[in-house]
Design an enzyme around this catalytic site. Structure first.
Site, short mmCIF file in Angstrom:
data_model
loop_
_atom_site.label_atom_id
_atom_site.label_comp_id
_atom_site.label_asym_id
_atom_site.label_seq_id
_atom_site.Cartn_x
_atom_site.Cartn_y
_atom_site.Cartn_z
N SER A 1 -10.23 -0.54 5.32
CA SER A 1 -9.38 -0.83 6.49
C SER A 1 -8.86 0.47 7.08
O SER A 1 -8.19 1.24 6.39
CB SER A 1 -8.19 -1.68 6.06
N ARG B 1 0.83 -1.23 0.00
CA ARG B 1 0.00 0.00 0.00
C ARG B 1 0.86 1.27 0.00
O ARG B 1 0.51 2.28 0.63
CB ARG B 1 -0.95 0.05 1.20
N GLU C 1 -4.29 3.63 8.37
CA GLU C 1 -4.07 3.43 6.93
C GLU C 1 -4.74 4.58 6.16
O GLU C 1 -4.27 5.04 5.12
CB GLU C 1 -4.73 2.08 6.57
C1 FAD Z 1 -15.25 -0.39 1.47
C2 FAD Z 1 -13.80 -0.18 1.09
C3 FAD Z 1 -13.02 -1.26 0.77
C4 FAD Z 1 -11.67 -1.09 0.41
N1 FAD Z 1 -10.93 -2.20 0.08
C5 FAD Z 1 -9.64 -2.03 -0.30
C6 FAD Z 1 -8.87 -3.17 -0.69
O1 FAD Z 1 -9.33 -4.30 -0.71
N2 FAD Z 1 -7.58 -2.96 -1.06
C7 FAD Z 1 -7.02 -1.70 -1.08
O2 FAD Z 1 -5.84 -1.59 -1.44
N3 FAD Z 1 -7.74 -0.62 -0.72
C8 FAD Z 1 -9.03 -0.75 -0.34
N4 FAD Z 1 -9.77 0.34 0.03
C9 FAD Z 1 -9.12 1.67 0.07
C10 FAD Z 1 -9.31 2.52 -1.23
O3 FAD Z 1 -10.33 1.99 -2.01
C11 FAD Z 1 -8.01 2.60 -2.02
O4 FAD Z 1 -6.99 3.18 -1.25
C12 FAD Z 1 -8.19 3.42 -3.33
O5 FAD Z 1 -7.05 3.30 -4.15
C13 FAD Z 1 -8.45 4.90 -3.08
O6 FAD Z 1 -8.81 5.45 -4.34
P1 FAD Z 1 -9.55 6.83 -4.47
O7 FAD Z 1 -9.68 7.13 -5.91
O8 FAD Z 1 -10.77 6.85 -3.66
O9 FAD Z 1 -8.44 7.80 -3.86
P2 FAD Z 1 -8.56 8.91 -2.72
O10 FAD Z 1 -8.96 8.26 -1.44
O11 FAD Z 1 -9.35 10.05 -3.20
O12 FAD Z 1 -7.02 9.35 -2.62
C14 FAD Z 1 -6.06 8.45 -2.14
C15 FAD Z 1 -4.66 9.09 -2.33
O13 FAD Z 1 -4.36 9.16 -3.72
C16 FAD Z 1 -4.06 10.52 -4.11
N5 FAD Z 1 -4.57 10.70 -5.47
C17 FAD Z 1 -5.83 10.46 -5.91
N6 FAD Z 1 -5.89 10.66 -7.25
C18 FAD Z 1 -4.65 11.05 -7.65
C19 FAD Z 1 -4.07 11.42 -8.91
N7 FAD Z 1 -4.76 11.40 -10.05
N8 FAD Z 1 -2.77 11.77 -8.92
C20 FAD Z 1 -2.02 11.79 -7.79
N9 FAD Z 1 -2.52 11.45 -6.57
C21 FAD Z 1 -3.81 11.08 -6.50
C22 FAD Z 1 -4.76 11.36 -3.07
O14 FAD Z 1 -4.16 12.64 -2.94
C23 FAD Z 1 -4.58 10.53 -1.81
O15 FAD Z 1 -3.28 10.73 -1.28
C24 FAD Z 1 -11.11 0.21 0.38
C25 FAD Z 1 -11.92 1.32 0.68
C26 FAD Z 1 -13.25 1.12 1.02
C27 FAD Z 1 -14.12 2.31 1.32
#
Ligand code: FAD
Length: 357
Positions: free
Chosen positions: A249, A167, A353
């Site tokens: 998580s 991660r 996390e």
């Molecule tokens: C119900 C649930 C289940 C989940 N299960 C998992 C799992 O199984 N495995 C897992 O790894 N994660 C899991 N996650 C966590 C999450 O889905 C991941 O971390 C995901 O990658 C976040 O994506 P996001 O687009 O929502 O990013 P955000 O939460 O909006 O941002 C995350 C980070 O990425 C940066 N960012 C976003 N877009 C860009 C861009 N274009 N350029 C540069 N930086 C950027 C942001 O600044 C921030 O630092 C889960 C979350 C939930 C709610």
């Protein structure tokens, strides 16, 4: 096209459902739009979000929130032009990652099926190195294309340059965090079956889903079948963000020295009986990873509520916005109390996390 708005309500743009606003919100449609944004002039701090599924907004955001709507999926090489015969696919940062997984499954392409149903967008997937069911996105990433907001130029990183770990990536390194905006990612998928079913009981679940017409031999498996099975399992275990807010998580799994693990296990055996085993994974250098979920459950937090926040009853690693009306302070308060309990009982410091904004 670039759209700018002020005092933008972010409630639907973070899966925790925190009712916060951004002073300035900029959404753009294309890679070229980034050149037209005057990064030096933006209200600070600047935060680029994806689906907001790994974020906890603790207050209104005083600066500028950026969001990408770059949403193409394009096959660049069907496999004829590279020695491994991989299908190279370029995907815009604003594509919902699960839409990409659905597309790949429909095309019969292998590589991202185990990552199905993880919330969030493609850009963040490359920042977070998302992972599930024995696969991490780094396994299928070839290159990450970015806009460097300091040098104001487009750059790209080979997967080997991204510093991927659990991660983690260079994009999360505090010294450069926020500098690179991911615009699109080059993935290497495969037409050849390469099921990854060694994680937990995935193989049994997939075999059961495939029955009775076929077995779990590589010929009868499809990415679509594995995707369907994983979506079913995930829906049973995790809260759907559209139904109950969370960021998945909440804590990382702590890593402790072997002596500390031995003490923790001895105490658990004294409490639960000599046959009791503490779940754990052995790591190099005599270190041991213990599931944070186990520790939180042992401290009696599973299913417990605190105001609008709660520990999810099916998975204690997840803090939820139980009422849909939880305030950030309630989530943070619960987080602190869980950390204190775990510290007092096990002498272990839990580390969130979820990124606190
Ligand atoms: C119900 C649930 C289940 C989940 N299960 C998992 C799992 O199984 N495995 C897992 O790894 N994660 C899991 N996650 C966590 C999450 O889905 C991941 O971390 C995901 O990658 C976040 O994506 P996001 O687009 O929502 O990013 P955000 O939460 O909006 O941002 C995350 C980070 O990425 C940066 N960012 C976003 N877009 C860009 C861009 N274009 N350029 C540069 N930086 C950027 C942001 O600044 C921030 O630092 C889960 C979350 C939930 C709610």
């Amino acid at each position: 096209m670039i759209n700018t708005s002020y005092y933008k309500d972010l409630t639907k743009m973070n899966t925790f459902g925190m009712k916060v606003k951004a002073r300035c919100f900029i959404e753009y449609d294309s890679v070229a739009d980034l050149v037209d944004i005057e990064f030096g002039e933006l209200a600070r701090p600047v935060l680029h979000i994806g689906g907001g599924s790994n974020l906890l907004f603790t207050d209104d955001f005083k600066g500028t929130v950026l969001h990408s709507r770059i949403d193409f999926i394009e096959i660049l090489d069907e496999g004829q032009n590279n020695p491994e015969g991989q299908v190279l696919v370029s995907v815009g940062a604003g594509v919902v990652f699960d839409d990409f997984c659905a597309w790949a499954a429909k095309e019969g392409l292998w590589g991202v099926e185990n990552l199905s149903h993880i919330p969030g967008e493609v850009g963040a997937s490359a920042v977070q190195n998302i992972g599930a069911y024995g696969v991490e996105v780094k396994d299928v990433i070839r290159k990450v294309y970015c806009y460097d907001t300091v040098e104001e130029e487009f750059v790209h990183f080979e997967v080997s340059e991204c510093g991927y770990a659990y991660r983690d990536s260079i994009f999360k390194n505090p010294e450069i965090k926020g500098r690179y905006i991911v615009t699109h990612v080059l993935f290497a998928l495969s037409k050849q079956p390469r099921p990854m079913l060694d994680y937990g009981h995935l193989k049994e679940a997939v075999t059961e889903a495939a029955a009775p017409s076929c077995g779990s031999d590589n010929q009868s498996l499809t990415p679509a079948l594995i995707r369907k099975t994983i979506i079913r399992i995930r829906k049973e275990k995790l809260p759907e963000p559209s139904v109950m807010g969370s960021a998945g998580s909440f804590f990382k799994n702590p890593v402790v020295p072997m002596e500390q693990f031995v003490r923790i296990e001895a105490a658990a055996k004294a409490e639960h009986g000599a046959d009791y085993k503490v779940p754990h994974y052995l790591l190099p250098d005599d270190m041991v990873k213990i599931p944070a979920a186990w520790m939180i459950e042992q401290c009696g937090w599973k299913g417990r509520r605190s105001g609008g926040a709660a520990v999810y009853e099916k998975q204690p690693l997840v803090i939820v916005n139980y009422t849909g009306e939880a305030y950030p302070e309630e989530i943070v308060g619960l987080e602190r109390r869980i950390m204190t309990s775990v510290r007092d009982r096990f002498g272990v410091e839990l580390c969130p996390e979820v990124e606190h904004i």
